[in-house]
Design a protein around this motif. Sequence first.
Motif, PDB file in Angstrom:
ATOM      1  N   GLN A  48      37.691  -4.304  18.785  1.00  0.00           N
ATOM      2  CA  GLN A  48      37.057  -2.990  18.817  1.00  0.00           C
ATOM      3  C   GLN A  48      35.656  -3.114  18.246  1.00  0.00           C
ATOM      4  O   GLN A  48      35.451  -3.750  17.211  1.00  0.00           O
ATOM      5  N   SER A  49      34.686  -2.532  18.939  1.00  0.00           N
ATOM      6  CA  SER A  49      33.281  -2.617  18.527  1.00  0.00           C
ATOM      7  C   SER A  49      32.824  -1.284  17.960  1.00  0.00           C
ATOM      8  O   SER A  49      33.180  -0.219  18.488  1.00  0.00           O
ATOM      9  N   PHE A  50      32.027  -1.330  16.885  1.00  0.00           N
ATOM     10  CA  PHE A  50      31.526  -0.126  16.236  1.00  0.00           C
ATOM     11  C   PHE A  50      30.014  -0.218  16.063  1.00  0.00           C
ATOM     12  O   PHE A  50      29.506  -1.215  15.534  1.00  0.00           O
ATOM     13  N   HIS A  51      29.306   0.804  16.528  1.00  0.00           N
ATOM     14  CA  HIS A  51      27.869   0.919  16.247  1.00  0.00           C
ATOM     15  C   HIS A  51      27.767   1.743  14.969  1.00  0.00           C
ATOM     16  O   HIS A  51      27.822   2.971  14.987  1.00  0.00           O
ATOM     17  N   ILE A  52      27.642   1.074  13.854  1.00  0.00           N
ATOM     18  CA  ILE A  52      27.740   1.729  12.555  1.00  0.00           C
ATOM     19  C   ILE A  52      26.519   2.578  12.245  1.00  0.00           C
ATOM     20  O   ILE A  52      26.621   3.685  11.704  1.00  0.00           O
ATOM     21  N   SER A  53      25.344   2.060  12.576  1.00  0.00           N
ATOM     22  CA  SER A  53      24.123   2.766  12.191  1.00  0.00           C
ATOM     23  C   SER A  53      22.977   2.402  13.113  1.00  0.00           C
ATOM     24  O   SER A  53      22.861   1.255  13.561  1.00  0.00           O
ATOM     25  N   LYS A  54      22.132   3.406  13.406  1.00  0.00           N
ATOM     26  CA  LYS A  54      20.865   3.184  14.109  1.00  0.00           C
ATOM     27  C   LYS A  54      19.753   3.691  13.191  1.00  0.00           C
ATOM     28  O   LYS A  54      19.662   4.890  12.932  1.00  0.00           O
ATOM     29  N   MET A  55      18.943   2.777  12.709  1.00  0.00           N
ATOM     30  CA  MET A  55      17.869   3.142  11.789  1.00  0.00           C
ATOM     31  C   MET A  55      16.509   2.870  12.418  1.00  0.00           C
ATOM     32  O   MET A  55      16.328   1.893  13.141  1.00  0.00           O
ATOM     33  N   SER A  56      15.565   3.758  12.138  1.00  0.00           N
ATOM     34  CA  SER A  56      14.170   3.569  12.518  1.00  0.00           C
ATOM     35  C   SER A  56      13.323   3.830  11.284  1.00  0.00           C
ATOM     36  O   SER A  56      13.664   4.683  10.465  1.00  0.00           O
ATOM     37  N   TYR A  57      12.220   3.105  11.149  1.00  0.00           N
ATOM     38  CA  TYR A  57      11.418   3.256   9.945  1.00  0.00           C
ATOM     39  C   TYR A  57       9.926   3.280  10.259  1.00  0.00           C
ATOM     40  O   TYR A  57       9.463   2.693  11.239  1.00  0.00           O
ATOM     41  N   SER A  58       9.223   4.014   9.427  1.00  0.00           N
ATOM     42  CA  SER A  58       7.768   4.049   9.439  1.00  0.00           C
ATOM     43  C   SER A  58       7.327   3.835   7.996  1.00  0.00           C
ATOM     44  O   SER A  58       7.479   4.738   7.162  1.00  0.00           O
ATOM     45  N   ASN A  59       6.862   2.625   7.703  1.00  0.00           N
ATOM     46  CA  ASN A  59       6.587   2.221   6.319  1.00  0.00           C
ATOM     47  C   ASN A  59       7.848   2.414   5.482  1.00  0.00           C
ATOM     48  O   ASN A  59       8.878   1.837   5.798  1.00  0.00           O
ATOM     49  N   ASP A  60       7.809   3.250   4.442  1.00  0.00           N
ATOM     50  CA  ASP A  60       8.974   3.425   3.573  1.00  0.00           C
ATOM     51  C   ASP A  60       9.856   4.601   3.980  1.00  0.00           C
ATOM     52  O   ASP A  60      10.870   4.868   3.329  1.00  0.00           O
ATOM     53  N   ASN A  61       9.472   5.331   5.028  1.00  0.00           N
ATOM     54  CA  ASN A  61      10.287   6.444   5.527  1.00  0.00           C
ATOM     55  C   ASN A  61      11.289   5.921   6.544  1.00  0.00           C
ATOM     56  O   ASN A  61      10.922   5.220   7.489  1.00  0.00           O
ATOM     57  N   LEU A  62      12.545   6.287   6.362  1.00  0.00           N
ATOM     58  CA  LEU A  62      13.606   5.753   7.207  1.00  0.00           C
ATOM     59  C   LEU A  62      14.459   6.887   7.760  1.00  0.00           C
ATOM     60  O   LEU A  62      14.872   7.791   7.027  1.00  0.00           O
ATOM     61  N   ILE A  63      14.675   6.859   9.073  1.00  0.00           N
ATOM     62  CA  ILE A  63      15.584   7.796   9.732  1.00  0.00           C
ATOM     63  C   ILE A  63      16.833   7.027  10.133  1.00  0.00           C
ATOM     64  O   ILE A  63      16.760   6.010  10.829  1.00  0.00           O
ATOM     65  N   GLU A  64      17.989   7.498   9.677  1.00  0.00           N
ATOM     66  CA  GLU A  64      19.246   6.859  10.049  1.00  0.00           C
ATOM     67  C   GLU A  64      20.073   7.800  10.904  1.00  0.00           C
ATOM     68  O   GLU A  64      20.317   8.948  10.532  1.00  0.00           O
ATOM     69  N   ILE A  65      20.498   7.306  12.052  1.00  0.00           N
ATOM     70  CA  ILE A  65      21.410   8.034  12.933  1.00  0.00           C
ATOM     71  C   ILE A  65      22.778   7.371  12.835  1.00  0.00           C
ATOM     72  O   ILE A  65      22.903   6.162  13.051  1.00  0.00           O
ATOM     73  N   VAL A  66      23.787   8.172  12.494  1.00  0.00           N
ATOM     74  CA  VAL A  66      25.158   7.663  12.413  1.00  0.00           C
ATOM     75  C   VAL A  66      25.877   8.065  13.697  1.00  0.00           C
ATOM     76  O   VAL A  66      26.170   9.245  13.900  1.00  0.00           O
ATOM     77  N   PRO A  67      26.141   7.113  14.594  1.00  0.00           N
ATOM     78  CA  PRO A  67      26.817   7.448  15.855  1.00  0.00           C
ATOM     79  C   PRO A  67      28.258   7.894  15.618  1.00  0.00           C
ATOM     80  O   PRO A  67      28.921   7.438  14.685  1.00  0.00           O
ATOM     81  N   ASP A  68      28.726   8.781  16.483  1.00  0.00           N
ATOM     82  CA  ASP A  68      30.123   9.194  16.457  1.00  0.00           C
ATOM     83  C   ASP A  68      30.979   8.040  16.981  1.00  0.00           C
ATOM     84  O   ASP A  68      30.699   7.478  18.040  1.00  0.00           O
ATOM     85  N   ARG A  69      32.010   7.667  16.251  1.00  0.00           N
ATOM     86  CA  ARG A  69      32.818   6.512  16.651  1.00  0.00           C
ATOM     87  C   ARG A  69      33.590   6.768  17.941  1.00  0.00           C
ATOM     88  O   ARG A  69      33.844   5.856  18.719  1.00  0.00           O
ATOM     89  N   THR A  70      33.964   8.026  18.181  1.00  0.00           N
ATOM     90  CA  THR A  70      34.695   8.356  19.395  1.00  0.00           C
ATOM     91  C   THR A  70      33.762   8.410  20.595  1.00  0.00           C
ATOM     92  O   THR A  70      34.091   7.940  21.685  1.00  0.00           O
ATOM     93  N   PHE A  71      32.574   9.000  20.381  1.00  0.00           N
ATOM     94  CA  PHE A  71      31.569   9.090  21.435  1.00  0.00           C
ATOM     95  C   PHE A  71      30.262   8.511  20.894  1.00  0.00           C
ATOM     96  O   PHE A  71      29.417   9.246  20.362  1.00  0.00           O
TER      97      PHE A  71
END
Length: 226
Positions: A48-71
């Motif tokens: 089973q594969s899990f996309h745990i986190s998608k992060m994007s950053y601009s210098n020290d600012n970080l946006i984290e997207i937590v994908p839904d495990r079901t979708f």
Amino acid sequence: MKIKLTILSFAIILCFSSCHKEVRSEKGGIDIISNVYFEASRGLERMQSFHISKMSYSNDNLIEIVPDRTFPEMSKQIYFIKDSLCYAIGYERKTTIFSEIVLKQKPLLVWDKKEGAVFSKEWIPNYRNRRKLSDTVLFGKQYKRFEINSPWNYTRFYIYPTDTILPYSLYRHAELDYHGRLERIDSYNKKNDIFVTLQLIPRKNWDDIARELFEFDHFVTRSKNE
């Protein structure tokens, strides 16, 4: 003669220091992906594969997207992270201004965040008992490796030699020791017969949601300063 030796020694030290100078990446993204193999000793079919986190950053600012495990194409949660503090971003993200979030919302320490990427100040368990392995090549990249073997788990760590530092790391202390970036951990649980891979995958670009947030915040901030 003594002066010449002193100058030479200083030059060697300066050169050595410059060779290990860290460069912080200003913009990009990081994906955290895990594959879990059940009954691994019988084969790798049950996975089973899990996309745990998608992060994007601009210098020290970080946006984290937590994908839904079901979708996985849906977002379970979105966070704005800065200076070890974490702020939840709602569905009105198109009009999100980071400075206002910091003022209005009570933050959560990243160490206490329960979903998405794990932020930890702890050392790797049994790190002092690690054993060096030969270098290897994975996906066209050469990695340094070490292993930790215990009665319960066998784990291998893969470090990519680089001076470029990202705003997130799996275990920063290991990266400092090996002058690189920890990009993969393979672990086998001997008791439960489960094999787990954890991969940190850097990318150059932001994802669409993060781009929307960064560009709007940049536009508003620039307009206020003009």
